[in-house]
Design an enzyme around this catalytic site. Structure first.
Site, short mmCIF file in Angstrom:
data_model
loop_
_atom_site.label_atom_id
_atom_site.label_comp_id
_atom_site.label_asym_id
_atom_site.label_seq_id
_atom_site.Cartn_x
_atom_site.Cartn_y
_atom_site.Cartn_z
N LEU A 30 -1.15 35.28 3.97
CA LEU A 30 -2.10 36.25 4.51
C LEU A 30 -1.88 37.64 3.92
O LEU A 30 -2.81 38.40 3.72
CB LEU A 30 -1.96 36.35 6.03
N GLY A 31 -0.63 37.96 3.64
CA GLY A 31 -0.37 39.30 3.10
C GLY A 31 1.11 39.58 3.01
O GLY A 31 1.94 38.73 3.32
N GLY A 33 4.14 42.68 3.72
CA GLY A 33 4.53 43.99 4.23
C GLY A 33 5.79 44.42 3.52
O GLY A 33 6.27 43.72 2.63
N ALA A 34 6.33 45.57 3.91
CA ALA A 34 7.55 46.06 3.27
C ALA A 34 8.73 45.15 3.62
O ALA A 34 9.67 45.03 2.86
CB ALA A 34 7.83 47.49 3.72
N ASN A 35 8.67 44.51 4.79
CA ASN A 35 9.80 43.70 5.25
C ASN A 35 9.69 42.22 4.94
O ASN A 35 10.64 41.48 5.10
CB ASN A 35 9.99 43.85 6.76
N GLY A 36 8.48 41.75 4.57
CA GLY A 36 8.36 40.33 4.32
C GLY A 36 6.94 39.86 4.06
O GLY A 36 6.03 40.68 3.96
N VAL A 38 3.65 37.31 5.05
CA VAL A 38 3.02 36.69 6.22
C VAL A 38 2.15 35.51 5.78
O VAL A 38 1.36 35.63 4.85
CB VAL A 38 2.18 37.72 6.99
N LYS A 53 5.87 35.33 9.75
CA LYS A 53 6.39 36.32 8.82
C LYS A 53 7.82 35.98 8.41
O LYS A 53 8.70 35.82 9.25
CB LYS A 53 6.35 37.72 9.45
N ASP A 154 3.56 53.78 9.71
CA ASP A 154 2.88 53.48 8.44
C ASP A 154 1.42 53.09 8.67
O ASP A 154 1.00 51.98 8.38
CB ASP A 154 3.64 52.35 7.73
#
Lengths: 319, 246
Positions: A30-31, A33-36, A38, A53, A154
């Site tokens: 799906l996408g 992020g900075a941490n992982g 998804v 995630k 953010d």
């Protein structure tokens, strides 16, 4: 010691939890992020879809999970005050676990799957006055966080998902910080510090500032891009941003945005009240005004019929 | 917590190995991060290997970026390294308690508690960051961006709840005995970061190793009056850390 990976998993992979043994079937990514990353997943044996995630680093992901945990606890009492679509928000965090891939432990958590498109994609398809509506929902989401003592941090178009009829969800809680602490993650062009407009300490005004820049970006993309790219860092200031407020696209929002950029709202509640009073009616009226304006041909036709009537009466009276 | 953040655009070519210097820094409790900053062309294979090696030896992170990403990269590296340092310290404490202290081996609910402590300490522990800037000739056009990035880093440091200080050095100095020059002594005041590099005469040599040693010396024997108070605070903090985890 630190888990660090950026492998992607292809559709069809099955993720098995190490501690709770749940099995998830990966549909697609799906996408990121900075941490992982998804993924859209389906719990094996059910028809239930979730978002899963996977973290790059155990500490960062766990820190995000901790925030989600506290939010979950807080949302319970929130729902008693606000009914409706917020009700299932309490099942936000479904499961936390690890799984092993190529001898690496990868931490993950499972959350509710939110259908929708990023706010900029949503507004591209709809007309601009939807921002009046969607903006209000977004502000209310931020207020919920702020009431619990958190700041989103953010805030950027990619982190705001909008469903077909304008229901808003914030995604990626990796940048959420407690009020009074330092902002964990930010995107430069929406960051108060980047614009020399204040500190990077988490407070309600920080989110309101980012929200205002997000609106500017959505309403007047070219102008916002121009001031973002041209300025030298030491010369960047809120003046550049305020200069954009005169543009006709921005008009119904200008007064509100000005206050948010200059940090003039005491808190988010005041900002919402002002949005409801000054922005929402004006932003939506733009359209209704146009439909109520009487077309010129109708006016002339009406004038013509009056003249005809007068002539008719005149002739009737005369003869 | 003590960090050195080295900003360079190429290979060292004079004096002791910078990898050895970084290893020494880590031994003294100072983490070394490295940013390779390039705008045109590449940093070269040797340069990028050296950058990675220095960071590895110094227990830190390395990145190669262009000047537009410099500010955000420096901010991110500093933050990550702080979390890592705290995590190491907490791990050490955990080894005493649990025997095996690996965070990944803990069940999720216990991990949550450990990470809460890590987050708390990362935000509140005192932090010193020494920027060490390569001012060899090829770096000249980038110094403006470096200064802006330094100011941006200070802004992020100021937002922390713990005391945070920044010092700035460049190298090489004007003559051969001067491996690194102090441009800005420990400060918490962002307004002091401006026109730092106005008078620098650019030279060709890049004595990265000796410059790192110089900064280590400064950490240890800095002639600051408040250094004593600072060290005491650090000691107190470390005490607190122990209590926390137990």
């Amino acid at each position: 010691m630190t888990t660090s990976f950026k492998t992607t998993f292809s559709p069809g992979t099955i993720i098995v939890g190490k501690w709770r043994r749940s099995r998830y079937y990966i549909h697609r990514m799906l996408g990121q992020g900075a941490n992982g990353m998804v993924y859209l997943v389906q719990k094996v044996g059910t028809r239930q879809l979730y978002a899963l995630k996977m973290g790059y680093e155990t500490v960062d992901l766990q820190s995000e999970i901790n925030v989600l945990h506290s939010l979950q606890g807080q949302k319970h009492y929130k729902t008693s005050r606000k009914q409706g679509h917020d009700q299932h928000a309490s099942s936000f965090l479904v499961e936390v676990d690890d799984f092993t891939s190529d001898n690496k432990e990868i931490p993950f958590y499972v959350m509710r799957y939110v259908k929708g498109v990023p706010i900029h994609a949503f507004l591209e398809k709809k007309e601009r006055e939807w921002l009046g509506f969607v903006g209000l929902s977004l502000l209310e989401k931020l207020q919920q966080l702020h009431d619990g003592g958190w700041v989103f941090g953010d805030l950027k178009p990619d982190n705001v998902l909008v469903s077909e009829y304008g229901h808003v969800e914030l995604i990626d809680y990796g940048g959420v910080s407690s009020i009074g602490r330092s902002i964990k993650q930010f995107t430069e062009r929406y960051d108060r510090g980047y614009w020399n407009a204040g500190s990077r300490t988490a407070d309600e005004g920080y989110d309101l500032f980012s929200f205002a820049l997000l609106c500017l970006n959505l309403l007047y993309d070219e102008g916002f891009k121009k001031v973002t790219n041209q300025q030298l860092p030491q010369a960047r200031s809120t003046q550049d941003l305020l200069g954009l407020l005169g543009h006709p696209n921005v008009h119904p929002y200008a007064k509100w945005l000005r206050k948010a950029i200059l940090h003039e709202f005491a808190d988010t509640t005041e900002a919402i009240t002002s949005w409801k009073r000054d922005v929402y009616p004006a932003a939506v009226k733009l359209k209704s005004k146009q439909t109520h304006v009487t077309p010129r041909w109708l006016k002339s036709a009406f004038a013509f019929s009056i003249i005809m009537l007068c002539c008719a009466i005149y002739f009737v009276v005369r003869f | 917590m003590k960090q050195i953040l080295l900003i360079t655009d190429g290979c060292s070519n004079v004096g002791v190995s910078p990898v050895l210097a970084a290893a020494h820094a880590l031994k003294e409790g100072i983490t070394v991060n490295v940013v390779g900053v390039i705008d045109y062309g590449t940093i070269g294979e040797l340069g990028s290997i050296e950058i990675a090696e220095i960071a590895k030896a110094g227990g830190g992170i390395s990145r190669v970026v262009g000047t537009p990403q410099l500010a955000q990269t420096m901010q991110m590296m500093t933050r990550k390294t702080v979390v890592q340092t705290i995590q190491h310290a907490v791990h050490k404490e955990l080894t005493h308690i649990l025997g095996d202290g690996s965070l990944e081996d803990l069940p999720p609910h216990q991990r949550a508690q450990v990470v809460e402590v890590v987050d708390e300490l990362s935000e509140t522990s005192p932090l010193q960051v020494a920027l060490l800037i390569d001012a060899s000739a090829s770096m000249k056009p980038k110094l403006r961006s470096v200064e802006d990035a330094a100011r941006d880093l200070m802004l992020s440091l100021q937002a922390r709840q713990g005391t945070s200080q920044l010092a700035v050095f460049h190298y090489p100095g004007r003559h051969s005995g001067e491996e690194a020059v102090l441009d800005l002594d420990w400060t918490e005041d962002i307004s002091r970061i401006h026109s730092l590099f106005g008078r620098i005469q650019m030279k060709g040599a890049t004595p990265t190793g000796p410059a790192i040693f110089k900064v280590i010396d400064f950490y240890q024997y800095g002639t600051l009056n408040n250094n004593q108070a600072w060290n005491e605070e650090m000691m107190k903090r470390e005490g607190i850390l122990g209590d926390y985890v137990v």
